[in-house]
Design a protein around this motif. Structure first.
Motif, PDB file in Angstrom:
ATOM      1  N   ASP A  74       0.863  -1.185   0.033  1.00  0.00           N
ATOM      2  CA  ASP A  74      -0.035  -0.034   0.030  1.00  0.00           C
ATOM      3  C   ASP A  74       0.949   1.193  -0.178  1.00  0.00           C
ATOM      4  N   ALA A  75       0.226   2.472   0.058  1.00  0.00           N
ATOM      5  CA  ALA A  75       0.958   3.806  -0.294  1.00  0.00           C
ATOM      6  C   ALA A  75       1.821   3.887   1.087  1.00  0.00           C
ATOM      7  N   THR A  76       1.566   3.646   2.210  1.00  0.00           N
ATOM      8  CA  THR A  76       2.195   3.785   3.204  1.00  0.00           C
ATOM      9  C   THR A  76       3.601   2.994   3.490  1.00  0.00           C
ATOM     10  N   LEU A  77       3.410   1.736   3.008  1.00  0.00           N
ATOM     11  CA  LEU A  77       4.472   0.975   2.728  1.00  0.00           C
ATOM     12  C   LEU A  77       5.761   1.732   1.750  1.00  0.00           C
ATOM     13  N   LEU A  78       5.172   2.102   0.596  1.00  0.00           N
ATOM     14  CA  LEU A  78       5.975   2.617  -0.230  1.00  0.00           C
ATOM     15  C   LEU A  78       6.675   3.885  -0.023  1.00  0.00           C
ATOM     16  N   GLU A  79       5.887   4.621   0.730  1.00  0.00           N
ATOM     17  CA  GLU A  79       6.397   5.778   1.308  1.00  0.00           C
ATOM     18  C   GLU A  79       7.448   5.535   2.161  1.00  0.00           C
ATOM     19  N   HIS A  80       7.367   4.597   3.091  1.00  0.00           N
ATOM     20  CA  HIS A  80       8.500   4.583   4.109  1.00  0.00           C
ATOM     21  C   HIS A  80       9.871   3.696   3.285  1.00  0.00           C
ATOM     22  N   ALA A  81       9.574   3.109   2.224  1.00  0.00           N
ATOM     23  CA  ALA A  81      10.654   2.241   1.867  1.00  0.00           C
ATOM     24  C   ALA A  81      11.856   3.367   1.371  1.00  0.00           C
ATOM     25  N   PRO A  82      13.151   2.671   1.367  1.00  0.00           N
ATOM     26  CA  PRO A  82      14.187   3.425   1.175  1.00  0.00           C
ATOM     27  C   PRO A  82      14.401   3.699  -0.271  1.00  0.00           C
ATOM     28  N   ARG A  83      14.819   5.050  -0.585  1.00  0.00           N
ATOM     29  CA  ARG A  83      14.857   5.355  -2.145  1.00  0.00           C
ATOM     30  C   ARG A  83      15.845   4.447  -2.715  1.00  0.00           C
ATOM     31  N   GLY A  84      15.355   4.238  -3.944  1.00  0.00           N
ATOM     32  CA  GLY A  84      16.429   3.286  -4.954  1.00  0.00           C
ATOM     33  C   GLY A  84      16.251   1.849  -4.714  1.00  0.00           C
ATOM     34  N   LEU A  85      15.427   1.454  -3.759  1.00  0.00           N
ATOM     35  CA  LEU A  85      14.961   0.081  -3.712  1.00  0.00           C
ATOM     36  C   LEU A  85      14.444  -0.587  -4.792  1.00  0.00           C
ATOM     37  N   ILE A  86      14.772  -1.757  -5.073  1.00  0.00           N
ATOM     38  CA  ILE A  86      14.188  -2.483  -6.510  1.00  0.00           C
ATOM     39  C   ILE A  86      13.089  -3.594  -5.957  1.00  0.00           C
ATOM     40  N   HIS A  87      11.909  -3.305  -6.383  1.00  0.00           N
ATOM     41  CA  HIS A  87      11.071  -4.349  -5.984  1.00  0.00           C
ATOM     42  C   HIS A  87      10.713  -5.025  -7.368  1.00  0.00           C
ATOM     43  N   VAL A  88      10.719  -6.291  -7.118  1.00  0.00           N
ATOM     44  CA  VAL A  88      10.664  -7.348  -8.255  1.00  0.00           C
ATOM     45  C   VAL A  88       9.258  -8.264  -7.971  1.00  0.00           C
ATOM     46  N   ASN A  89       8.385  -7.843  -8.602  1.00  0.00           N
ATOM     47  CA  ASN A  89       6.980  -8.663  -8.445  1.00  0.00           C
ATOM     48  C   ASN A  89       6.893  -9.687  -9.424  1.00  0.00           C
ATOM     49  N   MET A  90       6.834 -10.997  -8.807  1.00  0.00           N
ATOM     50  CA  MET A  90       6.820 -12.091  -9.757  1.00  0.00           C
ATOM     51  C   MET A  90       5.318 -12.927  -9.948  1.00  0.00           C
TER      52      MET A  90
END
Ligand code: NAP
Length: 289
Positions: A74-90
């Motif tokens: 959700d938006a809160t999770l993305l808001e607090h994630a460290p910049r530059g992190l790669i999310h790979v959705n499989m």
């Protein structure tokens, strides 16, 4: 690499095992925490929230469907994630949600890669999945060493993540159509006194080689739909996603519509948890057998 992993279903567990075997550090999270426990002995660290997994060099997710993704990422999770992190959705999700996620990640300085897979849980366990990846080339390059331990090959489809999702849905639609035609052919030949196995032997000897015709053909010939390796219910989800993607670009897929109805027929007869090959039973029922 320092990896977070979200979603420990049939596919996710197999993927994490291969990441651990290859020496990666993996923090795992699952809605039902008991599914994480067997992985602890293999070196995984269990975390208490998706946010704790959403950090490190990259985070992988393998959740069931759009609903699960929307609940967890959700938006809160993305808001607090460290910049530059790669999310790979499989996971196999809709093209529309993939587009939405790509945008949501980019606006927060995160990289989003779609990397849906072809292959069942046994193929995942063997580290032999076929991966179709879409997204920024540099991000895919950085996670390639991890993709290499869960798949036998990564096909790079395009710079937009959702292009990989389209590819995956088109592949599953092709699979669904093949299983449908196998079921109808089985009804035809058996009605004329020809054994389905004889028909299969002939067509798989040269015309239609490969695991789809051989594997699903055998299940249909034996009318054996359990245990399910790929459930009819999940197959219907994928056909629906392909039809939605087609609808969005005004592309008729009449065979897709037919297969969707036949899968609904299977589910209406209580066969949703049975193997996708149960499409053969829909055809047999219509033919009075
Ligand atoms: P699965 O065994 O049913 O696992 C689903 C995962 O999603 C579990 O971790 C489950 O958590 C989680 N989940 C479901 N709803 C959730 C929600 N609302 N909130 C949080 N978590 C939720 O599925 P799978 O076979 O691993 O498949 C995963 C993905 O891979 C799907 O998109 C599927 O289409 C795709 N895929 C599957 C295959 C295959 O043959 N199985 C092949 C290729 C691709 P819980 O443990 O708490 O239920």
């Amino acid at each position: 690499m320092d990896i977070g992993f979200i979603g420990l279903g049939e596919m996710g567990v197999a993927m994490v095992r291969n990441m651990l075997k290859a020496g990666h550090t993996v923090r795992v999270w699952n809605r039902s925490p008991e599914r994480a426990q067997p992985l602890v002995a293999e070196g995984a660290a269990v975390v208490g929230s998706p946010a704790e997994a959403f950090t490190g060099d990259a985070v992988f997710s393998m959740l069931a469907d759009d609903t699960a993704l929307r609940e967890v990422i959700d938006a809160t999770l993305l808001e607090h994630a460290p910049r530059g992190l790669i999310h790979v959705n499989m996971a196999t999700i809709s093209v529309a949600l993939a587009e939405e996620l790509a945008h949501a990640h980019a606006t927060r300085g995160l990289h989003y890669v779609a990397a849906p897979v072809l292959g069942r849980p046994d193929v995942a366990a063997a580290g032999k999945l076929t991966i179709v990846a879409g997204g920024p080339a540099e991000a895919i390059e950085r996670v390639q060493p991890v993709l290499d331990v869960i798949g036998q090959k990564t096909w790079r489809i395009g710079s937009q993540p959702q292009q990989a999702n389209v590819m995956k849905l088109a592949a599953n639609f092709t699979l669904a159509s093949a299983v449908e035609t196998l079921g109808e052919a089985a009804s035809l030949v058996t009605a004329h006194g020809v054994a389905m196995q004889d028909f299969l032997d002939v067509i798989t000897a040269g015309l239609f080689t490969g695991p789809v015709y051989q594997g699903y053909g055998k299940l249909i010939a034996e009318r054996r739909y359990e245990p399910a390796l790929f459930k009819a219910r999940l197959g219907l989800k994928d056909v629906r996603l392909a039809l939605a993607a087609a609808d969005a670009v005004s592309t008729p897929m009449p065979v897709g519509s037919l297969v969707r109805d036949n899968l609904i027929d299977a589910i209406a007869h209580g066969d949703g948890e049975k193997d996708f090959a149960v499409l053969g039973e829909v055809s047999a029922r219509r033919a009075g057998r």
